[in-house]
Scaffold this active site. Structure first.
Site, PDB file in Angstrom:
ATOM      1  N   MET A   1     -35.716  90.824  89.234  1.00 49.43           N
ATOM      2  CA  MET A   1     -36.363  89.791  89.549  1.00 49.43           C
ATOM      3  C   MET A   1     -37.526  90.630  91.304  1.00 49.43           C
ATOM      4  SD  MET A   1     -34.820  86.993  90.247  1.00 49.43           S
ATOM      5  CE  MET A   1     -35.696  86.969  92.040  1.00 49.43           C
TER       6      MET A   1
ATOM      7  N   GLU B   1     -37.724 101.525  94.917  1.00 46.46           N
ATOM      8  CA  GLU B   1     -37.020 101.536  94.057  1.00 46.46           C
ATOM      9  C   GLU B   1     -35.681 103.002  94.614  1.00 46.46           C
ATOM     10  OE1 GLU B   1     -35.479 101.109  90.965  1.00 46.46           O
ATOM     11  OE2 GLU B   1     -35.998  98.745  90.880  1.00 46.46           O
TER      12      GLU B   1
ATOM     13  N   MET C   1     -32.153  81.631  96.071  1.00 51.32           N
ATOM     14  CA  MET C   1     -32.873  81.440  96.574  1.00 51.32           C
ATOM     15  C   MET C   1     -33.111  80.377  95.977  1.00 51.32           C
ATOM     16  SD  MET C   1     -33.876  83.077  99.335  1.00 51.32           S
ATOM     17  CE  MET C   1     -33.082  85.101  99.357  1.00 51.32           C
TER      18      MET C   1
ATOM     19  N   HIS D   1     -23.587  84.120  83.397  1.00 51.26           N
ATOM     20  CA  HIS D   1     -24.520  84.952  83.578  1.00 51.26           C
ATOM     21  C   HIS D   1     -25.126  85.869  82.527  1.00 51.26           C
ATOM     22  CE1 HIS D   1     -24.460  83.590  87.777  1.00 51.26           C
ATOM     23  NE2 HIS D   1     -25.776  83.615  87.878  1.00 51.26           N
TER      24      HIS D   1
ATOM     25  N   LYS E   1     -25.155  91.323  84.200  1.00 52.77           N
ATOM     26  CA  LYS E   1     -23.966  91.032  85.980  1.00 52.77           C
ATOM     27  C   LYS E   1     -23.372  92.245  86.349  1.00 52.77           C
ATOM     28  CE  LYS E   1     -24.159  87.143  89.324  1.00 52.77           C
ATOM     29  NZ  LYS E   1     -24.744  88.291  90.251  1.00 52.77           N
TER      30      LYS E   1
END
Ligand SMILES: NC(=O)C1=CN([C@@H]2O[C@H](COP(=O)(O)OP(=O)(O)OC[C@H]3O[C@@H](n4cnc5c(N)ncnc54)[C@H](OP(=O)(O)O)[C@@H]3O)[C@@H](O)[C@H]2O)C=CC1
Ligand SMILES: O=C(O)C1=N[C@H](C(=O)O)C[C@H](O)C1
Length: 269
Positions: free
Chosen positions: A15, A36, A127, A157, A161
């Site tokens: 993302m 990060e 979102m 997914h 994940k």
């Protein structure tokens, strides 16, 4: 108004890269810093090149304090631990925090709510416009159909994940529970195995599938006597989440401190 200067947290992740790519081609926003974790192999690399957006002159770092000195907001798709630390930082620096990270515990949510006394925080398990619209439909359908229709939420997914059920599945479960005026915590059934007995009256069930590169599929199934209604959303590209996150950051700029949802941003309550 000047560009909104944004920190991207989780900058080397799936993302983070999608958000950086979008920032690079969106007028009115610019990349202030790319964060990060301290052990990331991406540290020191140009965040734009890493994301496939071309050089942006911003090196990936693990120093949120310095990043916050010259930024208007944080877009954060990282880990629960990082997100609660960044929420505290957003509160200190009085900057916007958009949290897309999922897998948050009840304790994490309390810390985020406390930070939202001092900063505008938008937090959502999804979102995208489509899912937030779907949540509002699910609430209405759950209210209209009543408890003789069993509710099951199925999600799939990609194999990487790490949390389950997905943040989106839980968001849809909350919408169904609101429609029925019940508490999701009291009604949810997260797994079934062995001799489970018959389905509990009023339960809201969750089923999780993982595999391949699936971006995110969610279905809410209303199974009634002799008929079944299924509402489905399929995410085909992570840009839908990045677009929503950027919209949330711009919406929250200059807004008073508080904990906001994507439904507030999109006006789909
Ligand atoms: N709300 C929404 O619309 C969406 C939410 N998500 C959620 O966003 C999160 C990220 O997803 P995704 O990009 O696929 O996952 P990734 O694992 O690809 O990315 C997360 C990144 O965060 C990094 N990270 C770890 N610790 C820190 C730290 N302290 N500070 C900054 N970055 C850190 C990770 O580094 P490392 O790998 O080295 O640990 C990794 O690069 C997940 O919780 C996911 O469920 C995803 C899509 C949409
Ligand atoms: O981890 C992901 O990839 C996604 N996570 C979010 C979730 O947990 O619902 C949103 C989206 O489905 C992709």
């Amino acid at each position: 108004m000047s560009d909104m200067r944004l920190i991207v947290a989780g900058a080397a992740g799936r993302m983070g890269c999608a958000v950086i790519e979008l920032i690079a081609k969106t007028p009115g926003v610019s990349l202030a810093a790319a964060l990060e974790g301290p052990k990331s192999p991406a540290l020191g690399q140009d965040a734009g090149i890493y994301a496939g957006a071309g050089g942006l002159g911003i090196a990936i770092s693990s120093d949120p304090l310095t990043a916050a000195l010259d930024a208007d907001g944080i877009i954060d798709f990282s880990t629960p631990h990082a997100s609660i630390e960044l929420a505290a930082l957003a509160a200190q620096a009085r900057i916007v925090h958009v949290i897309g990270t999922t897998g948050l515990s009840a304790g994490d949510r309390e810390k985020i709510a406390a930070a939202a006394n001092h900063a505008a925080i938008v937090q959502s398990g999804n979102m995208s416009l489509g899912i937030n619209l779907l949540a509002s439909l699910v609430e209405k359908v759950a209210q209209a159909l009543g408890p003789e229709f069993d509710i099951e939420i199925v999600e799939m997914h990609h194999r990487m994940k790490v949390d389950a059920p997905s943040g989106t599945a839980l968001l849809l479960g909350e919408a169904a529970a609101r429609g029925r005026a019940v508490s999701l915590a009291e009604q949810s059934v997260r797994s079934r195995d062995g001799h489970t007995g018959a389905r509990a009256e009023g339960a809201i069930g969750f089923a999780t599938l993982r595999g391949g590169t699936v971006v995110g599929d969610h279905s809410v199934i209303f199974a009634g006597p002799g008929e079944r209604l299924e509402l489905t959303h399929k995410a085909e590209d992570r840009t839908i989440f990045a677009r929503g996150a950027l919209r949330a950051a711009l919406w929250a700029r200059g807004r008073k401190p508080g904990l906001y949802a994507m439904a507030d941003v999109l006006g789909v309550k």
